[in-house]
Design a protein around this motif. Sequence first.
Motif, short mmCIF file in Angstrom:
data_model
loop_
_atom_site.label_atom_id
_atom_site.label_comp_id
_atom_site.label_asym_id
_atom_site.label_seq_id
_atom_site.Cartn_x
_atom_site.Cartn_y
_atom_site.Cartn_z
N ALA A 134 -16.44 -10.66 -5.85
CA ALA A 134 -16.90 -9.29 -6.11
C ALA A 134 -18.33 -9.34 -6.62
O ALA A 134 -18.74 -10.30 -7.28
CB ALA A 134 -16.01 -8.60 -7.13
N ASP A 135 -19.10 -8.29 -6.30
CA ASP A 135 -20.47 -8.17 -6.78
C ASP A 135 -20.42 -7.62 -8.20
O ASP A 135 -20.33 -6.41 -8.42
CB ASP A 135 -21.27 -7.25 -5.87
N PRO A 142 -21.86 -11.18 -3.72
CA PRO A 142 -20.64 -11.34 -4.52
C PRO A 142 -20.65 -12.62 -5.34
O PRO A 142 -21.14 -13.66 -4.90
CB PRO A 142 -19.53 -11.37 -3.47
#
Length: 588
Positions: A134-135, A142
Amino acid sequence: MNKKLLLSGRTALLIFALLLASCATQKEQKDSVYIPPPEKRAIETPVPPVTDAMACSEVTAKSTNRSGIESMPYMRINFIERGGSGRQDMVIGNKNGHIYLYQNMGDPAMHPWQQIFGYFGDVKAGAFSSPALADLDGDGKPELVVGTGGFSSESGKVLFFRNEGSEESPRWKRTGDPALSVGNDAAVTVVDYDFDGRPDIIVCNSEGKIFFFRNVSSGKELRFVKDSSPPIKTNFGMYAVPAAKKIGDRVVLVVGNSMGKLFMFEIRKDGKGVKARQHNIGIRAKTFASPAFASLFEKGRADLVVADGDGLITYYENPKGDFSLLRKKEAVYSSRLFAGPVCAPTISCIGDRTYLVVGNMDGTMRLFEKDDTAAGVPWKEKKGHFGVIKVEGFSRGFLALWHGKELLVTGQGSGRIRAFLNVGVKVPDWREQHNFFEGVKVREHSTPVIIDPEENGKWILVTGAGDGRIHAFRIKELKQGHPVWERVDGVFENIRADRFSSPALVKDEKAVYLFVGQQDGRIRTYRADFSGKINFSALRFRETGFVPDVLMKEHSSPFVQLNNGTFDIISGDYNGNLRHFICKNNGI
């Protein structure tokens, strides 16, 4: 050997060297076996090893696993879209602590997944890794978030890795820890549960506790703080694993536990905070349920994927979009033979049918019938065929005929070899034959095979053991309709594998070949030459280097066929993978 025994042997058709070949081909082999009396047995000296490596090619993708997904125990799965492909790839952690990437090659019900080797480099998180991408800092790239478990010093921590390379050629570097620790066996999911526009982290642990960490990062500095007023305080039972996804104005959270139970919650904004409401999910796994959300078929719709402790993966479609109806989609992960951990395959020919029996760690066995017309792998499972048969762990069973009835022979963890006779007519009805292996004693982890080249009742029972030795027995007489066995000494005295030996034997007109699986996943090979009739007790096995490149993931359990100089090898391993190799040596 008396006449009664020989007559019974003619009805006891046990063909034990058939691997993906026709029964007719197997029956054409007409070699004989002569077993000398004890006083005539030769005393042999060890023979130095020879090396004669064969060229082996793996054909697993065509015969036992067309999904492309390696079987792994205790999977933790996440899905992510990479490179604007519109397809979600699969990120997997498991018991060994490594992280794996599988690329979605199209419709997963039609096309196999493609493993991208080395995508996560040397990233390893102790054991029982739980990955998420995930960013976290909003820079468009990410980060890799990994929960850790096992007995490592970092068990229960959440680790963070930045990609200092590109998306296609990443270089993962661990960042300074934001000091997230939850006890033992951290399992993570990433979602914006507080609806502030930044991805937060939800973590569960081995005690079933759940923790919420809000994202308060600033620029490139990652920071997460523990939520003092979490929306959920439920204890979920041992080894809880979360999965969460933001869908519109709500977050859906699913948590699995070691008993296979799944819990579902809906989290929504409530004034300045958030509030959770539990919903019935209506599905469960066998053990160690590990959920994930995926959108593999209808873009924008969140479906549910659940892995269990053995590595079985199940895809559930969510046609209504609210998880009130979850519909199993069999085709997604079914194009592989799922064998279970510490799997041991054997293949038998009964009449004109070819059967695959797979035993595993829990002592159960599964039966598959060869079906070249089947979609996916060419085997069709006969579910429930063995009924409630379950032995004392680590089964390795095979089918034979005894007086015209199916006979299931199996080893088990205690070393005892057991036999079950199917006395049913239309419906299988298995009855244990308690005295069938009278005289056979093996200490721990028996792995039996039987050879009968002449099909005349002169059976030789060969079995491995926990200490790596190989033992042989022959039928001495019949007693109340059951064989009485006596030990054949000397023939395997110079052979000892590296624990948990699992033998397979095949022969041609000039040699007997012994393949032995062992604990480290290698398959050791031996050869004993003969001329004319076989004097089994006088065979002199010497170690060869036939298959040096065949390496399983611990505890190899091979089954072998030899046909015109080609060795057909199928083997199980500790993780539950069935792999298939074709090996050729023109010099044989």
